[in-house]
Design a protein around this motif. Structure first.
Motif, mmCIF file in Angstrom:
data_model
loop_
_atom_site.group_PDB
_atom_site.id
_atom_site.type_symbol
_atom_site.label_atom_id
_atom_site.label_comp_id
_atom_site.label_asym_id
_atom_site.label_seq_id
_atom_site.Cartn_x
_atom_site.Cartn_y
_atom_site.Cartn_z
ATOM 1 N N TYR A 97 53.330 50.340 19.169
ATOM 2 C CA TYR A 97 52.420 51.291 19.805
ATOM 3 C C TYR A 97 51.349 51.792 18.838
ATOM 4 O O TYR A 97 50.641 52.751 19.130
ATOM 5 C CB TYR A 97 53.227 52.474 20.367
ATOM 6 C CG TYR A 97 54.506 52.033 21.028
ATOM 7 C CD1 TYR A 97 54.478 51.369 22.245
ATOM 8 C CD2 TYR A 97 55.734 52.216 20.402
ATOM 9 C CE1 TYR A 97 55.645 50.918 22.848
ATOM 10 C CE2 TYR A 97 56.907 51.765 21.000
ATOM 11 C CZ TYR A 97 56.852 51.126 22.215
ATOM 12 O OH TYR A 97 58.001 50.664 22.804
ATOM 13 N N ALA A 144 60.076 53.189 15.164
ATOM 14 C CA ALA A 144 59.825 52.468 16.417
ATOM 15 C C ALA A 144 58.345 52.419 16.783
ATOM 16 O O ALA A 144 57.991 51.989 17.883
ATOM 17 C CB ALA A 144 60.606 53.125 17.555
ATOM 18 N N ARG A 145 57.470 52.802 15.865
ATOM 19 C CA ARG A 145 56.066 52.987 16.231
ATOM 20 C C ARG A 145 55.206 51.735 16.162
ATOM 21 O O ARG A 145 54.106 51.708 16.716
ATOM 22 C CB ARG A 145 55.433 54.080 15.352
ATOM 23 C CG ARG A 145 55.964 55.455 15.671
ATOM 24 C CD ARG A 145 55.229 56.564 14.942
ATOM 25 N NE ARG A 145 55.761 57.860 15.311
ATOM 26 C CZ ARG A 145 55.268 59.020 14.910
ATOM 27 N NH1 ARG A 145 54.220 59.032 14.094
ATOM 28 N NH2 ARG A 145 55.811 60.137 15.303
ATOM 29 N N HIS A 176 55.874 57.295 26.235
ATOM 30 C CA HIS A 176 55.374 58.304 25.289
ATOM 31 C C HIS A 176 54.008 57.915 24.743
ATOM 32 O O HIS A 176 53.090 58.746 24.650
ATOM 33 C CB HIS A 176 56.356 58.484 24.131
ATOM 34 C CG HIS A 176 57.617 59.223 24.487
ATOM 35 N ND1 HIS A 176 57.606 60.486 25.037
ATOM 36 C CD2 HIS A 176 58.929 58.879 24.346
ATOM 37 C CE1 HIS A 176 58.851 60.893 25.235
ATOM 38 N NE2 HIS A 176 59.668 59.938 24.832
ATOM 39 N N ALA A 177 53.849 56.641 24.373
ATOM 40 C CA ALA A 177 52.580 56.178 23.807
ATOM 41 C C ALA A 177 51.457 56.278 24.831
ATOM 42 O O ALA A 177 50.337 56.706 24.509
ATOM 43 C CB ALA A 177 52.724 54.742 23.308
ATOM 44 N N ILE A 232 58.090 59.665 19.484
ATOM 45 C CA ILE A 232 58.350 58.265 19.120
ATOM 46 C C ILE A 232 58.838 58.231 17.673
ATOM 47 O O ILE A 232 58.115 58.640 16.763
ATOM 48 C CB ILE A 232 57.078 57.401 19.246
ATOM 49 C CG1 ILE A 232 56.490 57.516 20.651
ATOM 50 C CG2 ILE A 232 57.389 55.939 18.915
ATOM 51 C CD1 ILE A 232 55.145 56.829 20.814
ATOM 52 N N GLU A 273 53.798 63.950 22.419
ATOM 53 C CA GLU A 273 54.226 62.614 22.832
ATOM 54 C C GLU A 273 54.315 61.663 21.639
ATOM 55 O O GLU A 273 55.227 60.834 21.565
ATOM 56 C CB GLU A 273 53.269 62.054 23.888
ATOM 57 C CG GLU A 273 53.267 62.819 25.208
ATOM 58 C CD GLU A 273 54.584 62.754 25.950
ATOM 59 O OE1 GLU A 273 55.404 61.858 25.659
ATOM 60 O OE2 GLU A 273 54.804 63.606 26.839
ATOM 61 N N ALA A 282 63.871 57.945 27.086
ATOM 62 C CA ALA A 282 63.751 57.377 25.730
ATOM 63 C C ALA A 282 62.763 56.210 25.676
ATOM 64 O O ALA A 282 62.685 55.515 24.661
ATOM 65 C CB ALA A 282 65.120 56.909 25.243
ATOM 66 N N ASP A 283 61.998 56.002 26.731
ATOM 67 C CA ASP A 283 61.044 54.891 26.780
ATOM 68 C C ASP A 283 59.826 55.222 25.932
ATOM 69 O O ASP A 283 58.974 56.030 26.329
ATOM 70 C CB ASP A 283 60.631 54.621 28.230
ATOM 71 C CG ASP A 283 59.815 53.349 28.388
ATOM 72 O OD1 ASP A 283 59.096 52.977 27.441
ATOM 73 O OD2 ASP A 283 59.887 52.733 29.469
ATOM 74 N N ASN A 284 59.732 54.606 24.765
ATOM 75 C CA ASN A 284 58.633 54.912 23.847
ATOM 76 C C ASN A 284 57.279 54.447 24.371
ATOM 77 O O ASN A 284 56.241 55.005 24.003
ATOM 78 C CB ASN A 284 58.907 54.278 22.481
ATOM 79 C CG ASN A 284 60.061 54.936 21.756
ATOM 80 O OD1 ASN A 284 60.234 56.155 21.839
ATOM 81 N ND2 ASN A 284 60.859 54.151 21.063
ATOM 82 N N ASN A 285 57.277 53.434 25.227
ATOM 83 C CA ASN A 285 56.019 52.977 25.803
ATOM 84 C C ASN A 285 55.387 54.066 26.663
ATOM 85 O O ASN A 285 54.170 54.269 26.639
ATOM 86 C CB ASN A 285 56.245 51.715 26.636
ATOM 87 C CG ASN A 285 54.959 51.081 27.093
ATOM 88 O OD1 ASN A 285 54.064 50.812 26.288
ATOM 89 N ND2 ASN A 285 54.833 50.852 28.378
ATOM 90 N N GLN A 331 59.222 58.977 33.290
ATOM 91 C CA GLN A 331 59.877 59.428 32.061
ATOM 92 C C GLN A 331 61.182 60.167 32.354
ATOM 93 O O GLN A 331 62.120 60.119 31.561
ATOM 94 C CB GLN A 331 58.916 60.332 31.288
ATOM 95 C CG GLN A 331 59.284 60.582 29.849
ATOM 96 C CD GLN A 331 58.187 61.352 29.143
ATOM 97 O OE1 GLN A 331 57.742 62.391 29.606
ATOM 98 N NE2 GLN A 331 57.728 60.829 27.999
#
Length: 307
Positions: free
Chosen positions: A245, A241-242, A214-215, A237, A233, A209-212, A204
């Motif tokens: 995920y 953009a959710r 965060h998920a 997101i 976390e 900014a990697d939402n994957n 990270q």
């Protein structure tokens, strides 16, 4: 031919408009050129012109039906659009042409996973292990076994993945998830999640900014009982953009005891086949799946037209 290669050079350098122009010129010169159609499909797809991309990919298959790669590229296109039954059909056609091709086998297994066909996926993945499958193959096999409730086999597969490469945080997270379902493995589960968090946070820092990530971190913290960190976390997101995920966000909410927000997470989205499979088959979501309000939300979501 030269124009096809030039178009590919333009495509590789991000000059998609120029790539399209060159590939169209190539087809003016040689209307039956399957390679030009395949490359044109990739150009159109990169430009977001998906109907034209599909037509080009289909034309490539029509012009050279014995080219397994044309079927694979078409399958990838369908997979990326969430059109999993069509992707499965394309990969099956490719497999008929090259039965021992590990790339095709893994892609087909991935489609079966997205469709919730875990037994079929695990059978296919097993075929690749005899030829020296890497960490990805063992990881996929572990996940397929997990969704079949074959937890000991899942842990063995994931441990084999770590024997090859122990630096991949997702493998540690998957192993922690499996250990949670093995009696007497609570401490091992916690250690695996802690290692997953450590490696994910390292990744990270490189791509904040990697939402994957965060998920995944939301899921791991929730499984560690760390409610505050899990919520942080999720909040990282953006709402817009959710959707990709959604299942993991709903899982995190469910595990920290907030079923209301788990249900609202699903209510706010159109549930595609992949997410539906995860929601239906994840052992950690069995109680949520059987919730009457949740089932009502699923039925409503499935009836909403997709755009």
């Amino acid at each position: 031919m030269a124009r096809v290669k030039l178009g590919e050079i333009y495509s590789d350098s991000g000059r998609i408009g120029d790539a399209i122009r060159e590939h169209l010129k190539a087809l003016e010169i040689s209307p039956g050129n399957a390679e030009a159609y395949r490359s044109l499909g990739q150009d159109y797809s990169a430009a977001g012109r998906y109907s034209e991309a599909e037509a080009a990919y289909l034309e490539a298959v029509k012009r050279r039906p014995t080219d397994w790669l044309a079927h694979v590229v078409l399958g990838i296109f369908y997979y990326q659009r969430g059109r999993y039954p069509e992707a499965r059909s394309a990969y099956e056609n490719a497999l008929k042409l090259t039965p021992d091709n590990d790339v095709v086998i893994r892609n087909l297994a991935g489609v079966h996973m997205r469709l919730g066909q875990y037994a079929e996926a695990s059978t296919l993945i097993q075929k690749t292990l005899a030829t020296g499958a890497g960490t990805r193959g063992y990881n996929m096999l572990g996940i397929a076994y997990y969704y079949q409730r074959r937890f000991r086999e899942a842990s063995s597969a994931l441990e084999s993945s770590l024997d090859i490469d122990n630096s991949i945080y997702v493998t540690w997270g998957n192993l922690g998830t499996v250990y949670r379902w093995l009696p007497g493995s609570e401490a091992k589960a916690r250690a695996a999640f802690q290692r997953a968090v450590e490696l994910a946070e390292k990744a990270q820092r490189i791509t904040p900014a990697d939402n994957n990530i965060h998920a995944n971190l939301a899921e791991y913290h929730a499984k560690l009982g760390e409610k505050k960190q899990a919520l942080a976390e999720i909040q990282a997101i953006p709402d817009s953009a959710r959707r990709p995920y959604m299942a993991r966000i709903a899982l995190a909410y469910e595990l920290i005891g907030d079923r209301k927000r788990a249900i609202e997470t699903v209510r706010s989205q159109v549930v595609d086949a992949s997410a539906l499979s995860d929601l239906r088959n994840d052992p950690d979501l069995e109680k949520l799946w059987n919730d009457q309000e949740f089932q009502s939300v699923i039925r409503t979501s499935q009836s909403i037209p997709r755009h």
